[in-house]
Scaffold this motif. Structure first.
Motif, mmCIF file in Angstrom:
data_model
loop_
_atom_site.group_PDB
_atom_site.id
_atom_site.type_symbol
_atom_site.label_atom_id
_atom_site.label_comp_id
_atom_site.label_asym_id
_atom_site.label_seq_id
_atom_site.Cartn_x
_atom_site.Cartn_y
_atom_site.Cartn_z
ATOM 1 N N PRO A 24 0.806 -1.219 0.000
ATOM 2 C CA PRO A 24 0.000 0.000 0.000
ATOM 3 C C PRO A 24 0.844 1.277 0.000
ATOM 4 O O PRO A 24 0.369 2.338 -0.369
ATOM 5 N N LYS A 29 8.902 2.626 -2.547
ATOM 6 C CA LYS A 29 9.304 2.683 -1.133
ATOM 7 C C LYS A 29 9.785 1.326 -0.646
ATOM 8 O O LYS A 29 10.849 1.214 -0.038
ATOM 9 N N LEU A 38 14.635 -4.143 7.731
ATOM 10 C CA LEU A 38 13.409 -3.334 7.750
ATOM 11 C C LEU A 38 13.335 -2.419 8.972
ATOM 12 O O LEU A 38 12.529 -1.485 9.001
ATOM 13 N N HIS A 48 3.912 -0.012 10.758
ATOM 14 C CA HIS A 48 4.336 -1.348 10.324
ATOM 15 C C HIS A 48 4.528 -2.300 11.486
ATOM 16 O O HIS A 48 4.622 -3.509 11.301
ATOM 17 N N HIS A 52 -1.409 -6.489 12.106
ATOM 18 C CA HIS A 52 -1.824 -6.945 10.776
ATOM 19 C C HIS A 52 -0.656 -6.910 9.783
ATOM 20 O O HIS A 52 -0.560 -7.748 8.892
ATOM 21 N N LEU A 56 1.136 -10.208 8.006
ATOM 22 C CA LEU A 56 1.343 -10.236 6.560
ATOM 23 C C LEU A 56 2.795 -10.599 6.241
ATOM 24 O O LEU A 56 3.077 -11.462 5.413
ATOM 25 N N LEU A 57 3.702 -9.956 6.965
ATOM 26 C CA LEU A 57 5.129 -10.188 6.736
ATOM 27 C C LEU A 57 5.486 -11.652 7.006
ATOM 28 O O LEU A 57 6.256 -12.264 6.265
ATOM 29 N N GLN A 99 -4.489 6.022 13.232
ATOM 30 C CA GLN A 99 -3.053 5.742 13.246
ATOM 31 C C GLN A 99 -2.324 6.972 13.794
ATOM 32 O O GLN A 99 -2.692 8.090 13.460
ATOM 33 N N HIS A 128 0.768 11.554 5.079
ATOM 34 C CA HIS A 128 1.545 10.471 4.474
ATOM 35 C C HIS A 128 2.911 10.346 5.111
ATOM 36 O O HIS A 128 3.583 9.333 4.974
ATOM 37 N N GLN A 190 -5.684 -3.501 1.769
ATOM 38 C CA GLN A 190 -4.906 -2.875 2.838
ATOM 39 C C GLN A 190 -5.279 -1.398 2.923
ATOM 40 O O GLN A 190 -5.898 -0.864 2.035
ATOM 41 N N ASN A 192 -6.057 2.352 5.465
ATOM 42 C CA ASN A 192 -6.804 2.825 6.634
ATOM 43 C C ASN A 192 -8.262 2.413 6.562
ATOM 44 O O ASN A 192 -8.886 2.528 5.519
ATOM 45 N N GLN A 307 2.543 8.648 -4.883
ATOM 46 C CA GLN A 307 1.168 9.148 -4.662
ATOM 47 C C GLN A 307 0.506 9.479 -6.001
ATOM 48 O O GLN A 307 -0.712 9.456 -6.124
ATOM 49 N N ASN A 311 -0.259 4.947 -5.929
ATOM 50 C CA ASN A 311 -1.117 4.691 -4.767
ATOM 51 C C ASN A 311 -2.572 5.103 -4.919
ATOM 52 O O ASN A 311 -3.433 4.537 -4.274
HETATM 53 C C1 HEM Z 1 1.892 1.142 4.230
HETATM 54 C C2 HEM Z 1 3.340 -3.476 4.633
HETATM 55 C C3 HEM Z 1 7.941 -2.116 3.843
HETATM 56 C C4 HEM Z 1 6.518 2.513 3.558
HETATM 57 C C5 HEM Z 1 1.919 -0.221 4.443
HETATM 58 C C6 HEM Z 1 0.763 -1.019 4.786
HETATM 59 C C7 HEM Z 1 1.150 -2.304 4.869
HETATM 60 C C8 HEM Z 1 2.572 -2.336 4.619
HETATM 61 C C9 HEM Z 1 0.276 -3.512 5.181
HETATM 62 C C10 HEM Z 1 -0.647 -0.487 5.005
HETATM 63 C C11 HEM Z 1 -0.786 -0.225 6.466
HETATM 64 C C12 HEM Z 1 -2.211 0.016 6.863
HETATM 65 O O1 HEM Z 1 -2.913 -0.952 7.149
HETATM 66 O O2 HEM Z 1 -2.603 1.167 6.889
HETATM 67 C C13 HEM Z 1 4.718 -3.508 4.471
HETATM 68 C C14 HEM Z 1 5.528 -4.694 4.518
HETATM 69 C C15 HEM Z 1 6.816 -4.304 4.285
HETATM 70 C C16 HEM Z 1 6.811 -2.879 4.098
HETATM 71 C C17 HEM Z 1 4.995 -6.117 4.784
HETATM 72 C C18 HEM Z 1 8.064 -5.118 4.218
HETATM 73 C C19 HEM Z 1 8.150 -6.307 3.705
HETATM 74 C C20 HEM Z 1 7.976 -0.747 3.735
HETATM 75 C C21 HEM Z 1 9.149 0.056 3.569
HETATM 76 C C22 HEM Z 1 8.748 1.359 3.500
HETATM 77 C C23 HEM Z 1 7.315 1.379 3.607
HETATM 78 C C24 HEM Z 1 10.564 -0.499 3.491
HETATM 79 C C25 HEM Z 1 9.526 2.630 3.367
HETATM 80 C C26 HEM Z 1 10.662 2.785 2.840
HETATM 81 C C27 HEM Z 1 5.151 2.530 3.686
HETATM 82 C C28 HEM Z 1 4.354 3.721 3.642
HETATM 83 C C29 HEM Z 1 3.018 3.320 3.826
HETATM 84 C C30 HEM Z 1 3.022 1.877 3.988
HETATM 85 C C31 HEM Z 1 4.862 5.142 3.444
HETATM 86 C C32 HEM Z 1 1.804 4.202 3.920
HETATM 87 C C33 HEM Z 1 1.288 4.524 2.585
HETATM 88 C C34 HEM Z 1 0.241 5.607 2.724
HETATM 89 O O3 HEM Z 1 -0.493 5.588 3.713
HETATM 90 O O4 HEM Z 1 0.196 6.442 1.844
HETATM 91 N N1 HEM Z 1 3.005 -1.047 4.362
HETATM 92 N N2 HEM Z 1 5.524 -2.433 4.223
HETATM 93 N N3 HEM Z 1 6.870 0.084 3.757
HETATM 94 N N4 HEM Z 1 4.325 1.441 3.891
HETATM 95 FE FE1 HEM Z 1 4.950 -0.495 4.050
#
Ligand code: HEM
Length: 467
Positions: A24, A29, A38, A48, A52, A56-57, A99, A128, A190, A192, A307, A311
């Motif tokens: 998401p 990213k 991570l 993260h 949930h 997922l991870l 959040q 964001h 996935q 909010n 964005q 997204n």
């Molecule tokens: C959002 C999983 C790695 C940046 C999310 C969400 C999930 C997720 C499930 C949605 C959260 C929600 O329920 O609101 C993962 C998993 C990762 C991972 C499993 C690793 C395997 C990363 C990394 C970054 C990142 C490395 C940054 C460099 C973000 C951002 C959002 C997000 C910025 C929010 C997006 C938004 O709200 O616009 N991630 N993520 N994630 N993740 Fe990750």
């Protein structure tokens, strides 16, 4: 992607190749973490660490790290950000926080019933990144670029004194508003869990972008195929500023009333809503209304951020490995929609014997892209087979023949309780009908999309009354 992407977290190793496109937060990213740990990223985006995401991870776990390779956790990993703490103290306690960081909070239903103009402090927040530090207005300069070249700078004073202020009423809604309903039937979505409160209606005052472009010496016709790229002071882990764009063809149409706002409901913008400047594109979804604006570019290309490119796209393909994001357009305008905000789902209402009536209440939008207002709000008690008219109690008074309407209406519907039995569940649904007769025709099943955006199936609540 061809050779698989592995990352580590705590004591384990994960092969996340098959998750990359469904992330998401965007592919760009998540790829930053490839081949690495991570921990740092999850500290920067702490949501993260929630169950949930961890669950997922865990599906992608392929092994454990040798003890010598594990990250040593620091005892006091959390730096206290004083400004953030202060903002938290000042913030309304009525907001419904989904959040903490980046902050995401819904407008409370009590402000979605009678408050035609949402008080600034009660407007939903969808960030964001971390909220940027408050800038010093004395030193702030809005930078304007043409592609990569500097073109001009404006102080806040320039913007407030040298241009005729323009005020517009706009309902701003996050494109993910009502995602909760979609997630109930598609748990893989996935993001909010918004109910129906990622929406608010306010006045914004600022500089007309048309006036600004003219001041910069542009012939509007000549730039109509370009893009207005806007950047906020908020930055991500890579140090990249939040960035989105809107087509200049939209911006230069005076009917669209696009402004760079410095005031909301007549008061200076507050930090939570983008101080010192926020782009207001009336009727466009929240993400295009960039907060904390410090830079504008008149650009040949649209914004390159996730964005813009990934997204906020309506993608109904279910196999995420088949998705080519470049084939889908970004979402710009919000849609015709509505919600019942009173009573709450599963609420039990006490009815006085002497005045046996109860009211349903809520909001409804027209078609903001066309600027067509709501003509009617309709209620159904039989799953949409028959519809009855609700009463519109609040609407903007504006000449809709010569201008566009970007604001919601509030409505109520008086239920004669003699039609129903007490202590029995009653299901009510709502839909909005605009001046062109357009309405909310799609069922929730037809609206599946990867990111859970633009849910405008008729909204329902189930409630009962007790006499
Ligand atoms: C959002 C999983 C790695 C940046 C999310 C969400 C999930 C997720 C499930 C949605 C959260 C929600 O329920 O609101 C993962 C998993 C990762 C991972 C499993 C690793 C395997 C990363 C990394 C970054 C990142 C490395 C940054 C460099 C973000 C951002 C959002 C997000 C910025 C929010 C997006 C938004 O709200 O616009 N991630 N993520 N994630 N993740 Fe990750």
């Amino acid at each position: 992607m061809k050779d698989r992407i592995w990352v580590s977290y705590k004591d384990s190793v994960y092969d996340i190749t098959d998750f990359i496109k469904a992330h998401p937060g965007g592919t760009e990213k998540i790829l930053l973490s490839s081949g690495g740990q991570l921990e740092g990223f999850f500290k920067f985006y702490p949501f993260h660490q929630k169950d949930h995401v961890q669950k997922l991870l865990s599906q992608y776990k392929i092994g454990i790290l040798h003890e010598d390779d594990r990250v040593k956790q620091s005892a006091n990993g959390n730096d206290i950000d004083e400004e953030e703490e202060m903002l938290k103290q000042l913030r309304s306690k009525e907001l419904i926080t989904l959040q903490e960081v980046p902050l995401i909070a819904e407008t409370n239903p009590i402000y979605l019933r009678q408050h035609f103009i949402t008080p600034v402090s009660e407007m939903f927040i969808r960030n964001h990144q971390k909220i940027p530090q408050r800038i010093d207005p004395e030193y702030f300069k809005l930078k304007v670029f043409e592609n990569k070249n500097k073109k001009a700078k404006y102080t806040l004073d320039d913007l407030k004194s040298n241009f005729q202020p323009k005020t517009v009423m706009s309902t701003i809604a996050c494109s993910g508003n009502r995602r909760g309903g979609l997630k109930n039937i598609y748990p893989t979505i996935q993001g909010n869990n918004w109910t129906y409160g990622a929406i608010a209606n306010c006045y914004f005052t600022g500089v007309s972008i048309i006036d600004l472009l003219k001041d910069l010496g542009y012939d509007l016709e000549q730039i109509k195929d370009k893009h207005l790229v806007v950047e906020g002071l908020d930055i991500d882990v890579q140090g990249k500023h939040f960035q989105v764009s809107v087509p200049i063809s939209h911006v230069i149409d005076p009917l669209n009333e696009v402004i760079l706002a410095y005031a909301q409901n007549g008061e200076e913008l507050i930090q939570d809503h983008g101080y010192p400047l926020r782009l207001i594109v009336p009727g466009f979804v929240g993400v295009r209304n960039c907060k904390w604006v410090y830079k504008l570019s008149i650009s040949d290309e649209e914004a390159t951020s996730a964005q813009q490119k990934e997204n906020y796209k309506f993608i109904q393909e279910r196999d995420s490995s088949k998705i080519d994001y470049s084939k889908y357009k970004p979402i710009f305008a919000y849609i015709i929609n509505s919600a019942i905000t009173y009573p709450l789902d599963k609420e039990s209402m006490i009815v006085e014997k002497d005045s046996p009536c109860i009211y349903l209440k809520g909001w409804a939008t027209g078609n903001p892209h066309l600027g067509t207002p709501v003509k009617e709000v309709q209620i159904s008690f039989d799953n949409g087979q028959t519809w009855e008219q609700a009463q519109i109690t609040h609407k903007e008074v504006k000449d809709h023949k010569h201008s566009k309407i970007f604001s919601w209406v509030l409505w109520e519907y008086k239920i004669d309780v003699n039609r129903f039995q007490s202590n029995q569940p009653i299901k009510a649904s709502v839909r909005s009908v605009d001046l062109n007769g357009d309405t909310q025709l799609k069922s929730i099943e037809e609206l599946y999309n990867l990111k859970g955006l633009l849910n405008n199936s008729p909204h329902s609540v189930e409630f009962q009354f007790v006499i």
